[in-house]
Write a protein that holds these residues in place. Structure first.
Motif, PDB file in Angstrom:
ATOM      1  N   THR A 102      36.712  35.248  31.017  1.00  0.00           N
ATOM      2  CA  THR A 102      36.005  33.965  30.927  1.00  0.00           C
ATOM      3  C   THR A 102      36.357  33.118  32.140  1.00  0.00           C
ATOM      4  OG1 THR A 102      37.784  32.904  29.726  1.00  0.00           O
ATOM      5  CG2 THR A 102      36.100  34.031  28.405  1.00  0.00           C
ATOM      6  N   ARG A 103      35.559  32.059  32.342  1.00  0.00           N
ATOM      7  CA  ARG A 103      35.819  31.171  33.468  1.00  0.00           C
ATOM      8  C   ARG A 103      37.210  30.523  33.336  1.00  0.00           C
ATOM      9  NH1 ARG A 103      33.164  29.124  38.077  1.00  0.00           N
ATOM     10  NH2 ARG A 103      34.783  27.919  39.113  1.00  0.00           N
ATOM     11  N   HIS A 104      37.571  30.195  32.099  1.00  0.00           N
ATOM     12  CA  HIS A 104      38.892  29.600  31.872  1.00  0.00           C
ATOM     13  C   HIS A 104      40.000  30.576  32.262  1.00  0.00           C
ATOM     14  CE1 HIS A 104      42.065  27.259  30.001  1.00  0.00           C
ATOM     15  NE2 HIS A 104      42.440  28.360  29.326  1.00  0.00           N
ATOM     16  N   MET A 105      39.836  31.868  31.943  1.00  0.00           N
ATOM     17  CA  MET A 105      40.839  32.871  32.300  1.00  0.00           C
ATOM     18  C   MET A 105      40.962  32.991  33.813  1.00  0.00           C
ATOM     19  SD  MET A 105      40.924  36.942  31.379  1.00  0.00           S
ATOM     20  CE  MET A 105      40.718  36.637  29.635  1.00  0.00           C
ATOM     21  N   ILE A 106      39.794  32.997  34.510  1.00  0.00           N
ATOM     22  CA  ILE A 106      39.822  33.111  35.969  1.00  0.00           C
ATOM     23  C   ILE A 106      40.554  31.920  36.575  1.00  0.00           C
ATOM     24  CG2 ILE A 106      38.415  33.246  38.052  1.00  0.00           C
ATOM     25  CD1 ILE A 106      38.393  35.769  36.328  1.00  0.00           C
ATOM     26  N   ASP A 107      40.262  30.738  36.088  1.00  0.00           N
ATOM     27  CA  ASP A 107      40.937  29.536  36.606  1.00  0.00           C
ATOM     28  C   ASP A 107      42.451  29.588  36.348  1.00  0.00           C
ATOM     29  OD1 ASP A 107      38.499  28.596  37.446  1.00  0.00           O
ATOM     30  OD2 ASP A 107      38.172  27.316  35.691  1.00  0.00           O
ATOM     31  N   GLU A 108      42.830  30.101  35.195  1.00  0.00           N
ATOM     32  CA  GLU A 108      44.262  30.199  34.864  1.00  0.00           C
ATOM     33  C   GLU A 108      44.966  31.170  35.801  1.00  0.00           C
ATOM     34  OE1 GLU A 108      47.213  31.174  31.048  1.00  0.00           O
ATOM     35  OE2 GLU A 108      45.042  31.472  30.871  1.00  0.00           O
ATOM     36  N   ILE A 109      44.282  32.292  36.116  1.00  0.00           N
ATOM     37  CA  ILE A 109      44.883  33.271  37.038  1.00  0.00           C
ATOM     38  C   ILE A 109      45.052  32.656  38.415  1.00  0.00           C
ATOM     39  CG2 ILE A 109      44.523  35.497  38.171  1.00  0.00           C
ATOM     40  CD1 ILE A 109      43.039  36.389  35.614  1.00  0.00           C
ATOM     41  N   VAL A 110      44.016  31.934  38.876  1.00  0.00           N
ATOM     42  CA  VAL A 110      44.103  31.289  40.187  1.00  0.00           C
ATOM     43  C   VAL A 110      45.243  30.281  40.208  1.00  0.00           C
ATOM     44  CG1 VAL A 110      42.893  29.790  41.813  1.00  0.00           C
ATOM     45  CG2 VAL A 110      41.667  31.658  40.701  1.00  0.00           C
ATOM     46  N   SER A 111      45.396  29.582  39.108  1.00  0.00           N
ATOM     47  CA  SER A 111      46.435  28.545  39.039  1.00  0.00           C
ATOM     48  C   SER A 111      47.843  29.154  38.977  1.00  0.00           C
ATOM     49  CB  SER A 111      46.194  27.660  37.817  1.00  0.00           C
ATOM     50  OG  SER A 111      47.254  26.764  37.625  1.00  0.00           O
ATOM     51  N   LYS A 112      48.015  30.184  38.164  1.00  0.00           N
ATOM     52  CA  LYS A 112      49.357  30.757  37.936  1.00  0.00           C
ATOM     53  C   LYS A 112      49.659  31.955  38.835  1.00  0.00           C
ATOM     54  CE  LYS A 112      49.638  29.301  33.115  1.00  0.00           C
ATOM     55  NZ  LYS A 112      49.812  29.757  31.704  1.00  0.00           N
ATOM     56  N   LYS A 113      48.669  32.437  39.575  1.00  0.00           N
ATOM     57  CA  LYS A 113      48.792  33.580  40.477  1.00  0.00           C
ATOM     58  C   LYS A 113      48.880  34.911  39.742  1.00  0.00           C
ATOM     59  CE  LYS A 113      48.881  30.576  43.770  1.00  0.00           C
ATOM     60  NZ  LYS A 113      47.608  30.280  44.464  1.00  0.00           N
ATOM     61  N   GLN A 114      49.443  34.902  38.524  1.00  0.00           N
ATOM     62  CA  GLN A 114      49.494  36.145  37.735  1.00  0.00           C
ATOM     63  C   GLN A 114      49.757  35.792  36.273  1.00  0.00           C
ATOM     64  OE1 GLN A 114      51.822  39.408  39.311  1.00  0.00           O
ATOM     65  NE2 GLN A 114      52.255  40.200  37.281  1.00  0.00           N
ATOM     66  N   ILE A 127      45.600  39.064  38.229  1.00  0.00           N
ATOM     67  CA  ILE A 127      46.269  38.866  39.509  1.00  0.00           C
ATOM     68  C   ILE A 127      45.375  38.058  40.451  1.00  0.00           C
ATOM     69  CG2 ILE A 127      47.353  40.026  41.480  1.00  0.00           C
ATOM     70  CD1 ILE A 127      47.610  42.508  39.661  1.00  0.00           C
ATOM     71  N   PHE A 128      45.950  37.085  41.092  1.00  0.00           N
ATOM     72  CA  PHE A 128      45.273  36.376  42.193  1.00  0.00           C
ATOM     73  C   PHE A 128      45.605  37.135  43.475  1.00  0.00           C
ATOM     74  CE2 PHE A 128      45.446  33.160  45.602  1.00  0.00           C
ATOM     75  CZ  PHE A 128      44.118  32.764  45.583  1.00  0.00           C
ATOM     76  N   TYR A 129      44.579  37.670  44.157  1.00  0.00           N
ATOM     77  CA  TYR A 129      44.798  38.579  45.279  1.00  0.00           C
ATOM     78  C   TYR A 129      44.069  38.068  46.518  1.00  0.00           C
ATOM     79  CZ  TYR A 129      45.081  43.029  47.838  1.00  0.00           C
ATOM     80  OH  TYR A 129      45.335  44.000  48.771  1.00  0.00           O
ATOM     81  N   GLN A 130      44.757  38.028  47.638  1.00  0.00           N
ATOM     82  CA  GLN A 130      44.173  37.586  48.906  1.00  0.00           C
ATOM     83  C   GLN A 130      44.056  38.778  49.856  1.00  0.00           C
ATOM     84  OE1 GLN A 130      46.999  34.432  49.925  1.00  0.00           O
ATOM     85  NE2 GLN A 130      45.402  32.915  49.523  1.00  0.00           N
ATOM     86  N   LEU A 131      42.864  38.927  50.458  1.00  0.00           N
ATOM     87  CA  LEU A 131      42.619  40.030  51.398  1.00  0.00           C
ATOM     88  C   LEU A 131      41.644  39.555  52.473  1.00  0.00           C
ATOM     89  CD1 LEU A 131      43.078  43.067  52.044  1.00  0.00           C
ATOM     90  CD2 LEU A 131      41.021  43.548  50.668  1.00  0.00           C
ATOM     91  N   ASN A 132      42.068  39.716  53.694  1.00  0.00           N
ATOM     92  CA  ASN A 132      41.229  39.306  54.832  1.00  0.00           C
ATOM     93  C   ASN A 132      40.788  37.851  54.713  1.00  0.00           C
ATOM     94  OD1 ASN A 132      41.413  41.940  55.871  1.00  0.00           O
ATOM     95  ND2 ASN A 132      39.624  42.601  54.659  1.00  0.00           N
ATOM     96  N   SER A 133      41.749  37.002  54.345  1.00  0.00           N
ATOM     97  CA  SER A 133      41.515  35.549  54.245  1.00  0.00           C
ATOM     98  C   SER A 133      40.541  35.185  53.153  1.00  0.00           C
ATOM     99  CB  SER A 133      41.011  34.993  55.587  1.00  0.00           C
ATOM    100  OG  SER A 133      41.932  35.225  56.616  1.00  0.00           O
ATOM    101  N   LYS A 134      40.301  36.082  52.248  1.00  0.00           N
ATOM    102  CA  LYS A 134      39.446  35.793  51.104  1.00  0.00           C
ATOM    103  C   LYS A 134      40.273  35.922  49.822  1.00  0.00           C
ATOM    104  CE  LYS A 134      35.089  37.232  53.213  1.00  0.00           C
ATOM    105  NZ  LYS A 134      33.893  38.084  53.095  1.00  0.00           N
TER     106      LYS A 134
END
Length: 455
Positions: A102-114, A127-134
């Motif tokens: 859900t959108r709430h889950m995605i926001d929580e992952i972005v906020s907590k990183k994992q 997991i919040f994952y960064q690759l090639n500046s994205k």
């Protein structure tokens, strides 16, 4: 329940509790490690697929085909990749969608990183994952079938091992308690053989070092006291029967002869005097026996108080003169009394007076001049009393026996008695933690020395 059974159950219970605690620690530690390891595996799988898709540019159809045709696909990790705006970039099986992001889950992952959580039986990692500046959001979920299978096997193994161990522990505990209590069992068997007729038997004292040996030593000491008590009781009954029989027989014979036919008044008077004399002997014997019984009381049952020995000696002198008016009793103070404590003791007034009267009367009875000297001397720790006469004395071989109850020496023809006085006196002195000794020579006199500790 016997001590053996209690020890067995106690031993088994303690070991069982320790084993149970150990099993629980092992089980929950394994469960926690399995959970952490599987979360790590999910994270690794999610990042790998993200790299294949986003970095290696592997086609999504290829990754999905691999997912669908992999062995045991039902329990395989399902990966989904989103951007931070909740746009789906990749999904292993959209039609299944185990996580239901859900959108709430995605926001929580972005906020907590994992994040990590359970969804039913599945473990889920976000997991919040960064690759090639994205920025990307990856979810991975699966059921750790193999881990749970290992956990179940561990549980069954621990349960079986626990109960099997309990059986062996119980057997070992029974053997241990039986061996530990074998000396007690042997002691019980030996004690059962000891009766009133064979009090000379004793139980084995073992190595003499452990508690069982101490119990055996204590029990044997008790048997020694009982044996002495039984022997003393037998001697007492035998002697008292003899002492009572003599005056009673004489009295009965005298009365029977008197009653057989008419006699003169003078004969009746003589018979009455003889009966009175025998009755007086019985009274003296009864009083002596009562005093002997009192002297045998437990120390805790006898009342003690502070007493002045000089006053007790004076009272004993007056009582002795009342019973034997012809006796001369001289009291000698060998040095002046400087402190009342030097002449005082903790004692029982009645018993000490009985002991002093016995010693005074003993000197009067066995002295031709009926004279006794009582010398009083004192020191810092004790008071010393000497009862001295110049009578017929005793032979050296008789001295060790004079404090034995009912013992009558060779001087018994010189004066009557029942042989209780000196035995009673010794018991009274010992009851007051004192000592009594005697020195005597034939035809030169006797000296009894009494030492009593101060308060």
């Amino acid at each position: 329940m016997t001590i053996r059974s209690r020890l067995t159950f106690l031993f088994t219970g303690i070991i069982a509790a320790l084993l149970l605690a150990f099993a629980l620690v092992v089980y929950f530690s394994f469960s926690e490690n399995r959970e952490d390891e599987y979360y790590s595996s999910l994270s690794h799988t999610a990042i790998t697929k993200a790299n294949l898709l986003l970095n290696a540019k592997v086609q999504p159809q290829v990754l999905q085909l691999i997912y669908k045709h992999s062995p045991n696909a039902q329990f395989q990790e399902e990966v989904a990749i989103y951007d931070t705006s909740f746009h789906l970039l990749y999904h292993d099986a959209v039609e299944i969608d185990k996580v239901k992001e859900t959108r709430h889950m995605i926001d929580e992952i972005v906020s907590k990183k994992q994040i990590r959580f359970y969804q039913g039986d599945m473990q889920v990692v976000g997991i919040f994952y960064q690759l090639n500046s994205k920025d990307y959001v990856i979810t991975s979920a699966a059921n750790d079938q193999n881990g749970y299978a290992k956990l179940r096997n561990l549980k069954y193994t621990l349960i079986i091992a626990f109960f099997v161990s309990i059986i062996f522990i119980y057997i070992a505990g029974h053997i241990f308690s039986s061996k530990a209590l074998k000396p007690v069992s042997d002691m019980v068997d030996e004690v059962e053989e000891i009766t009133a007729t064979n009090l000379d038997l004793r139980i084995k004292e073992g190595n003499g070092k452990d508690e069982i040996a101490e119990l055996a030593v204590t029990f044997n000491a008790m048997l020694n006291r009982l044996e002495k008590s039984f022997d003393a009781q037998k001697d007492f009954v035998s002697n008292i029967s003899h002492e009572l029989r003599t005056p009673l027989t004489a009295m009965l014979t005298e009365l029977q002869v008197t009653a057989d036919k008419e006699r003169s008044n003078e004969f009746y008077r003589d018979a009455i005097h003889h009966a009175i004399s025998d009755a007086q002997k019985l009274v003296r014997l009864s009083n002596s026996l009562l005093d002997l019984a009192k002297a045998n009381y437990d120390h805790t049952e006898i009342g003690f108080k502070e007493l002045r020995l000089d006053e007790l000696i004076l009272d004993a002198r007056n009582d002795a003169l009342h019973d034997q008016p012809g006796c001369r009793i001289n009291i000698i103070f060998e040095k002046e009394i400087e402190d009342d404590d030097f002449i005082s003791v903790m004692g029982n007034e009645y018993l000490l007076k009985v002991a002093f009267i016995n010693l005074i009367e003993n000197g009067c009875k066995f002295s031709a001049d009926k004279e006794v000297a009582v010398a009083i001397n004192y020191f810092k720790e004790k008071t010393i009393l000497r009862f001295q006469d110049h009578g017929i004395g005793m032979d050296a071989e008789e001295i060790p026996h004079i404090f034995t109850a009912f013992y009558r020496g060779s001087n018994q023809q010189f004066s009557g008695g029942n042989g209780i006085g000196l035995s009673l006196t010794k018991k009274i002195i010992e009851l007051h933690k004192g000592t009594i000794t005697v020195s005597s020579q034939r035809n030169e006199g006797t000296t009894f020395t009494v030492e009593l500790p101060h308060i």
